[in-house]
Design a protein around this motif. Structure first.
Motif, PDB file in Angstrom:
ATOM      1  N   ARG A  99      39.970  55.591  38.335  1.00 18.63           N
ATOM      2  CA  ARG A  99      40.229  54.397  37.532  1.00 18.63           C
ATOM      3  C   ARG A  99      41.552  53.753  37.907  1.00 18.63           C
ATOM      4  O   ARG A  99      41.702  52.523  37.806  1.00 18.63           O
ATOM      5  CB  ARG A  99      40.220  54.755  36.041  1.00 18.63           C
ATOM      6  N   VAL A 100      42.511  54.564  38.334  1.00 14.03           N
ATOM      7  CA  VAL A 100      43.812  54.022  38.738  1.00 14.03           C
ATOM      8  C   VAL A 100      43.662  53.195  40.007  1.00 14.03           C
ATOM      9  O   VAL A 100      44.211  52.092  40.122  1.00 14.03           O
ATOM     10  CB  VAL A 100      44.839  55.147  38.941  1.00 14.03           C
ATOM     11  N   ALA A 101      42.930  53.733  40.986  1.00 13.09           N
ATOM     12  CA  ALA A 101      42.729  52.994  42.234  1.00 13.09           C
ATOM     13  C   ALA A 101      42.055  51.649  41.965  1.00 13.09           C
ATOM     14  O   ALA A 101      42.459  50.618  42.523  1.00 13.09           O
ATOM     15  CB  ALA A 101      41.894  53.826  43.203  1.00 13.09           C
ATOM     16  N   LEU A 102      41.048  51.655  41.116  1.00 13.76           N
ATOM     17  CA  LEU A 102      40.351  50.408  40.794  1.00 13.76           C
ATOM     18  C   LEU A 102      41.245  49.446  40.017  1.00 13.76           C
ATOM     19  O   LEU A 102      41.239  48.236  40.252  1.00 13.76           O
ATOM     20  CB  LEU A 102      39.082  50.713  40.002  1.00 13.76           C
ATOM     21  N   ALA A 103      42.031  49.994  39.092  1.00  9.80           N
ATOM     22  CA  ALA A 103      42.897  49.145  38.268  1.00  9.80           C
ATOM     23  C   ALA A 103      43.966  48.458  39.104  1.00  9.80           C
ATOM     24  O   ALA A 103      44.215  47.254  38.955  1.00  9.80           O
ATOM     25  CB  ALA A 103      43.539  49.975  37.161  1.00  9.80           C
ATOM     26  N   LEU A 104      44.596  49.204  39.997  1.00 10.48           N
ATOM     27  CA  LEU A 104      45.636  48.604  40.828  1.00 10.48           C
ATOM     28  C   LEU A 104      45.037  47.676  41.876  1.00 10.48           C
ATOM     29  O   LEU A 104      45.671  46.697  42.290  1.00 10.48           O
ATOM     30  CB  LEU A 104      46.484  49.690  41.481  1.00 10.48           C
ATOM     31  N   HIS A 105      43.815  47.961  42.307  1.00 11.82           N
ATOM     32  CA  HIS A 105      43.138  47.062  43.241  1.00 11.82           C
ATOM     33  C   HIS A 105      42.832  45.724  42.564  1.00 11.82           C
ATOM     34  O   HIS A 105      42.864  44.671  43.215  1.00 11.82           O
ATOM     35  CB  HIS A 105      41.843  47.716  43.723  1.00 11.82           C
ATOM     36  N   LYS A 106      42.535  45.759  41.269  1.00  7.66           N
ATOM     37  CA  LYS A 106      42.202  44.543  40.521  1.00  7.66           C
ATOM     38  C   LYS A 106      43.437  43.859  39.932  1.00  7.66           C
ATOM     39  O   LYS A 106      43.313  42.764  39.365  1.00  7.66           O
ATOM     40  CB  LYS A 106      41.235  44.887  39.381  1.00  7.66           C
ATOM     41  N   LEU A 107      44.600  44.485  40.024  1.00  6.07           N
ATOM     42  CA  LEU A 107      45.812  43.895  39.457  1.00  6.07           C
ATOM     43  C   LEU A 107      46.059  42.526  40.080  1.00  6.07           C
ATOM     44  O   LEU A 107      46.074  42.386  41.307  1.00  6.07           O
ATOM     45  CB  LEU A 107      47.010  44.816  39.701  1.00  6.07           C
ATOM     46  N   GLU A 108      46.282  41.519  39.258  1.00  3.15           N
ATOM     47  CA  GLU A 108      46.357  40.143  39.745  1.00  3.15           C
ATOM     48  C   GLU A 108      47.746  39.713  40.183  1.00  3.15           C
ATOM     49  O   GLU A 108      47.905  38.604  40.694  1.00  3.15           O
ATOM     50  CB  GLU A 108      45.817  39.198  38.667  1.00  3.15           C
ATOM     51  N   VAL A 109      48.749  40.553  39.996  1.00  6.64           N
ATOM     52  CA  VAL A 109      50.100  40.219  40.446  1.00  6.64           C
ATOM     53  C   VAL A 109      50.541  41.233  41.496  1.00  6.64           C
ATOM     54  O   VAL A 109      50.014  42.347  41.565  1.00  6.64           O
ATOM     55  CB  VAL A 109      51.104  40.200  39.271  1.00  6.64           C
TER      56      VAL A 109
END
Length: 271
Positions: A99-109
């Motif tokens: 979930r961390v990898a996906l979350a940081l991949h989707k981070l918009e900034v």
């Protein structure tokens, strides 16, 4: 403006348009699998994606380590994230560290990892999940999974080769060796190396230079950087044209051009 998330094992501070997330479990070297840090990181990225007042995220660790990755004692005892059947373990990975990898991949900034100490295994991959990295001179890093008879279950094999190229990523993954900040700099894994006392100041200086840019254009540029990794050029150029149309119709674009022509500092409002 969305309120900051309530975190358990990490802390958020905000200075202007810069958010700093500090992993705050020095007692276990900020390991990810036996703490609430996974949830804290995910909650933080979700909050930033909905809060237009934030333009940059700095990720760092409190204490001596950036992150020691997985809990090796739990591996030995087949407990926590590492216990159960094949199905149960894969489910824990999908609902945990992945979930961390996906979350940081989707981070918009843009995100900056300020690697303050050892970043090992999943902790090393966490740094690679960020867009930019600055390391303390005493930082140690390693894609060490193979040393424990496992593979980078958090996406490290996908991430690392995009940072340093396939050949170097293969060498680091297949040997599992640990290396220092200067070697990380030489291979292009980190942008710069700072003395420990200067690390956060250097990260904030970089974050400030980024945060000074028009907020909407910055987020769109980040989205383009990510989308370019999985699109063919013709499709990508079509998207660039649409995003450029958006940018040309923002107040910040007009302000940027006016400031350039008038030889003054621009004042961006995020519209």
């Amino acid at each position: 403006m969305p309120s900051q998330p309530q975190l358990k094992d990490a802390q958020i501070t905000v200075d202007g348009r810069i958010a700093t997330l500090t992993l705050n479990r020095d007692d276990v070297r900020n390991e990810l699998t036996g703490t609430q840090l996974v949830d804290d990181i995910v909650r933080t990225t979700e909050w930033i994606n909905t809060d237009d007042s934030i333009s940059v995220l700095i990720l760092t660790g409190a204490g001596k380590a950036f992150s020691a990755g997985g809990n090796v004692k739990h591996m030995l005892n087949r407990e926590g994230s590492f216990g159960g059947s094949v199905y149960e373990v894969q489910k824990k990975y999908r609902e945990g560290i992945q979930r961390v990898a996906l979350a940081l991949h989707k981070l918009e900034v843009p995100s900056i990892a300020a690697v303050n100490g050892p970043a090992i295994g999943a902790g090393f991959d966490l740094a690679c999940m960020c867009d930019l990295r600055i390391a303390s001179s005493d930082a140690k890093m390693g894609e060490t999974f193979v040393n424990l008879g496992i593979i980078p279950g958090d996406g490290g094999a996908w991430l690392l080769q995009r940072v340093v190229g396939y050949q170097r990523a293969a060498e680091l993954t297949f040997t599992g060796r640990v290396f220092g900040a200067e070697e990380a700099l030489a291979m292009g894994l980190v942008l710069s190396v700072a003395e420990p006392a200067d690390l956060l100041a250097q990260a904030r200086e970089l974050a400030t230079r980024i945060a000074e840019k028009p907020p909407q254009a910055l987020r769109l540029a980040k989205r383009l950087m990510k989308l370019s990794q999985r699109q063919e050029l013709p499709d990508f150029l079509e998207l660039c044209a649409v995003f450029q149309g958006i940018c040309h119709n923002t107040g910040d674009h007009i302000e940027a051009v006016a400031a350039f022509m008038e030889k003054r500092a621009p004042k961006f409002l995020g519209n």
